[in-house]
Design a protein around this motif. Structure first.
Motif, PDB file in Angstrom:
ATOM      1  N   GLY A 154      50.994  36.283  30.521  1.00 23.94           N
ATOM      2  CA  GLY A 154      50.941  34.829  30.392  1.00 23.94           C
ATOM      3  C   GLY A 154      49.884  34.252  31.311  1.00 23.94           C
ATOM      4  N   ALA A 155      48.764  34.959  31.432  1.00 23.15           N
ATOM      5  CA  ALA A 155      47.786  34.649  32.478  1.00 23.15           C
ATOM      6  C   ALA A 155      47.041  33.355  32.242  1.00 23.15           C
ATOM      7  N   ALA A 156      46.969  32.885  30.997  1.00 23.12           N
ATOM      8  CA  ALA A 156      46.312  31.610  30.723  1.00 23.12           C
ATOM      9  C   ALA A 156      47.280  30.444  30.797  1.00 23.12           C
ATOM     10  N   GLY A 164      46.741  34.450  39.220  1.00 17.44           N
ATOM     11  CA  GLY A 164      45.539  35.270  39.216  1.00 17.44           C
ATOM     12  C   GLY A 164      44.491  34.786  40.203  1.00 17.44           C
ATOM     13  N   GLN A 165      44.367  33.476  40.336  1.00 14.83           N
ATOM     14  CA  GLN A 165      43.366  32.940  41.264  1.00 14.83           C
ATOM     15  C   GLN A 165      43.772  33.170  42.720  1.00 14.83           C
ATOM     16  N   ILE A 166      45.068  33.064  43.023  1.00 16.98           N
ATOM     17  CA  ILE A 166      45.518  33.373  44.382  1.00 16.98           C
ATOM     18  C   ILE A 166      45.281  34.851  44.689  1.00 16.98           C
ATOM     19  N   ALA A 167      45.571  35.720  43.720  1.00 10.24           N
ATOM     20  CA  ALA A 167      45.330  37.153  43.923  1.00 10.24           C
ATOM     21  C   ALA A 167      43.849  37.426  44.176  1.00 10.24           C
ATOM     22  N   ARG A 168      42.988  36.745  43.430  1.00 14.26           N
ATOM     23  CA  ARG A 168      41.542  36.903  43.654  1.00 14.26           C
ATOM     24  C   ARG A 168      41.154  36.439  45.054  1.00 14.26           C
ATOM     25  N   ILE A 169      41.691  35.313  45.507  1.00 14.79           N
ATOM     26  CA  ILE A 169      41.410  34.798  46.846  1.00 14.79           C
ATOM     27  C   ILE A 169      41.850  35.798  47.910  1.00 14.79           C
ATOM     28  N   GLY A 171      41.693  38.908  47.749  1.00  5.20           N
ATOM     29  CA  GLY A 171      40.896  40.137  47.718  1.00  5.20           C
ATOM     30  C   GLY A 171      41.382  41.198  46.768  1.00  5.20           C
ATOM     31  N   CYS A 172      42.164  40.818  45.779  1.00  5.88           N
ATOM     32  CA  CYS A 172      42.678  41.785  44.807  1.00  5.88           C
ATOM     33  C   CYS A 172      41.789  41.839  43.570  1.00  5.88           C
ATOM     34  N   ARG A 173      41.906  42.940  42.850  1.00  4.89           N
ATOM     35  CA  ARG A 173      41.316  43.036  41.520  1.00  4.89           C
ATOM     36  C   ARG A 173      42.345  42.472  40.545  1.00  4.89           C
ATOM     37  N   VAL A 174      41.916  41.544  39.673  1.00  5.29           N
ATOM     38  CA  VAL A 174      42.865  40.789  38.865  1.00  5.29           C
ATOM     39  C   VAL A 174      42.595  40.997  37.380  1.00  5.29           C
ATOM     40  N   VAL A 175      43.649  41.350  36.644  1.00  4.00           N
ATOM     41  CA  VAL A 175      43.584  41.526  35.194  1.00  4.00           C
ATOM     42  C   VAL A 175      44.634  40.619  34.561  1.00  4.00           C
ATOM     43  N   GLY A 176      44.216  39.848  33.571  1.00  8.84           N
ATOM     44  CA  GLY A 176      45.133  38.943  32.901  1.00  8.84           C
ATOM     45  C   GLY A 176      45.410  39.354  31.473  1.00  8.84           C
ATOM     46  N   ILE A 177      46.599  39.032  30.997  1.00  8.30           N
ATOM     47  CA  ILE A 177      46.979  39.239  29.597  1.00  8.30           C
ATOM     48  C   ILE A 177      47.216  37.869  28.978  1.00  8.30           C
ATOM     49  N   ALA A 178      46.541  37.590  27.864  1.00 14.04           N
ATOM     50  CA  ALA A 178      46.655  36.292  27.198  1.00 14.04           C
ATOM     51  C   ALA A 178      46.645  36.505  25.689  1.00 14.04           C
ATOM     52  N   CYS A 184      41.139  34.490  27.038  1.00 16.65           N
ATOM     53  CA  CYS A 184      40.628  35.596  27.847  1.00 16.65           C
ATOM     54  C   CYS A 184      39.268  35.244  28.451  1.00 16.65           C
ATOM     55  N   ALA A 185      38.421  34.597  27.677  1.00 14.09           N
ATOM     56  CA  ALA A 185      37.105  34.192  28.189  1.00 14.09           C
ATOM     57  C   ALA A 185      37.258  33.184  29.318  1.00 14.09           C
ATOM     58  N   TRP A 186      38.214  32.261  29.184  1.00 12.36           N
ATOM     59  CA  TRP A 186      38.453  31.284  30.253  1.00 12.36           C
ATOM     60  C   TRP A 186      38.864  31.986  31.545  1.00 12.36           C
ATOM     61  N   LEU A 187      39.709  33.002  31.421  1.00  9.72           N
ATOM     62  CA  LEU A 187      40.163  33.730  32.602  1.00  9.72           C
ATOM     63  C   LEU A 187      39.007  34.414  33.333  1.00  9.72           C
ATOM     64  N   THR A 188      38.159  35.076  32.586  1.00 11.07           N
ATOM     65  CA  THR A 188      37.084  35.845  33.230  1.00 11.07           C
ATOM     66  C   THR A 188      35.874  34.984  33.575  1.00 11.07           C
ATOM     67  N   ASP A 189      35.497  34.067  32.699  1.00  8.47           N
ATOM     68  CA  ASP A 189      34.264  33.301  32.901  1.00  8.47           C
ATOM     69  C   ASP A 189      34.427  32.144  33.875  1.00  8.47           C
ATOM     70  N   GLU A 190      35.630  31.541  33.916  1.00  8.85           N
ATOM     71  CA  GLU A 190      35.814  30.351  34.747  1.00  8.85           C
ATOM     72  C   GLU A 190      36.745  30.566  35.929  1.00  8.85           C
ATOM     73  N   LEU A 191      37.759  31.395  35.770  1.00 11.44           N
ATOM     74  CA  LEU A 191      38.734  31.563  36.845  1.00 11.44           C
ATOM     75  C   LEU A 191      38.481  32.788  37.711  1.00 11.44           C
ATOM     76  N   GLY A 192      37.550  33.630  37.325  1.00 10.49           N
ATOM     77  CA  GLY A 192      37.187  34.752  38.163  1.00 10.49           C
ATOM     78  C   GLY A 192      38.048  35.982  38.031  1.00 10.49           C
ATOM     79  N   PHE A 193      38.846  36.089  36.955  1.00 11.57           N
ATOM     80  CA  PHE A 193      39.568  37.344  36.711  1.00 11.57           C
ATOM     81  C   PHE A 193      38.551  38.456  36.460  1.00 11.57           C
ATOM     82  N   ASP A 194      38.900  39.656  36.861  1.00 11.32           N
ATOM     83  CA  ASP A 194      37.989  40.790  36.667  1.00 11.32           C
ATOM     84  C   ASP A 194      38.006  41.302  35.238  1.00 11.32           C
ATOM     85  N   ALA A 195      39.125  41.143  34.557  1.00 17.12           N
ATOM     86  CA  ALA A 195      39.234  41.588  33.156  1.00 17.12           C
ATOM     87  C   ALA A 195      40.381  40.827  32.512  1.00 17.12           C
TER      88      ALA A 195
END
Length: 340
Positions: A154-156, A164-169, A171-178, A184-195
């Motif tokens: 439910g990452a979106a 996901g954004q707190i995890a990125r802050i 220092g974690c590698r973050v993968v979202g499921i949407a 999915c593009a919003w997660l990676t392109d705008e929010l900084g998810f790794d995948a």
């Protein structure tokens, strides 16, 4: 002079839903606002937050009693105090808390006064239960370490996107499921998810393995069902699973079978833990301080879907379960300003 009688327009629970809520689930009425007792305040509701957990409250007892038939639908909201016999909630102040699907709410406790300069949309999302749930669920229950791989279902959604954004802050590698390529593009392109993984088109178990080759250290689950089972299959040694929600099952007419691979938690030495945000409300200021700093710096972004009018609340709730939106806010009206 006889004071003017205020009438309260409400959307109520007509019958308990079986499956997706529909028109038979909801009723409406117009009732007189009662006179205030000592310690009470009258709030004119101007905004509502529509969250998936409302569906559970309508159907059965959870960590809160089920909503009573004929009562207004329980919901977070925000409004202006128009009359008060409680020093904590002075007339003219803006407050937020559990106000319900109605034009006026009477409360004696459980509200927070909105600080100056905080928009209603932020108060009911990133600084409300959404943000607090993300913050404490990830950091206190999931306990990520720098370098960990954090997977979010439910990452979106409203909570998942902040997780996901707190995890990125941190220092974690973050993968979202949407549920769509756009999400999915919003997660990676705008929010900084790794995948990001589109569960509607990707084989989820295989996709998790590909995106998390060293396994999942923390899985923050908002969905339940087959996605939870796929995450367990890819859990790293001593991985942690945070059970926040099970939105994929809230409208099931009968209980769904649980994951078939829970035994893998033994060999992986894994931990799976649920939590309720009410347990953390005494520490809300701690989370809001961090969240406010991250929002101000641009490290956390959030978005909401605003719908107009109290009558749109039932449709907004259903839309959460169809994937049409992330977090719905209902704008009822501009609150009445105190006269000078």
């Amino acid at each position: 002079m006889v004071p003017m009688t205020r009438m309260n327009r409400r959307i109520t629970l007509s019958q308990r839903p079986s499956g997706m809520p529909d028109d038979t689930t909801f009723g409406s009425d117009l009732v007189e606002v009662p006179a205030l007792g000592d310690g009470e305040a009258l709030v004119e509701v101007s905004w509502l937050s529509i969250d998936p957990t409302i569906r559970g409250w309508m159907a059965y007892d959870t960590y809160l009693p089920a909503i009573e038939i004929g009562a207004p639908i329980r919901s977070g909201g925000l409004g202006r105090v128009v009359e008060s016999r409680n020093d904590r909630y002075p007339e003219g102040s803006t407050v937020f808390g559990m106000l319900g699907w109605q034009q006026y709410a009477v409360a004696s406790r459980g509200l927070r006064v909105l600080p100056e300069g905080v928009p209603p949309e932020a108060a009911l999302s990133v600084f409300g239960t959404t943000g607090l749930t993300a913050y404490f669920g990830l950091l206190d229950v999931g306990r990520p370490k720098e370098g960990d791989t954090v997977l979010v279902s439910g990452a979106a959604g409203a909570t998942g996107s902040i997780v996901g954004q707190i995890a990125r802050i941190k220092g974690c590698r973050v993968v979202g499921i949407a549920g769509s390529d756009d999400k999915c593009a919003w997660l990676t392109d705008e929010l900084g998810f790794d995948a990001a993984i589109n569960y509607r088109t990707d084989g989820v178990r295989r996709a998790i393995r590909s995106a998390c080759p060293d396994g999942v250290d923390v899985f923050y689950d908002n969905v339940g069902g087959p996605i939870l089972e796929a995450a367990i299959a890819n859990l790293a040694l001593r991985g942690r699973i945070v059970l926040c929600g099970a939105i994929s099952q809230y409208n099931d007419a009968a209980p769904s079978p649980g994951p078939a691979n829970l035994g893998m938690l033994i060999s992986r030495r894994g931990r799976m833990e649920g939590f309720i945000i009410l347990d953390y409300m005494g520490r809300a200021d701690e989370a809001i301080t961090d969240l406010a700093a991250w929002v101000a710096s641009g490290e956390i972004q959030y978005r909401t879907d605003v719908m107009e009018g109290l009558e749109s609340a039932p449709d907004a709730l259903v839309r959460l379960f169809t994937g049409a939106n992330t977090l719905s806010l209902i704008h009822i009206s501009e609150p009445t300003r105190p006269t000078t």
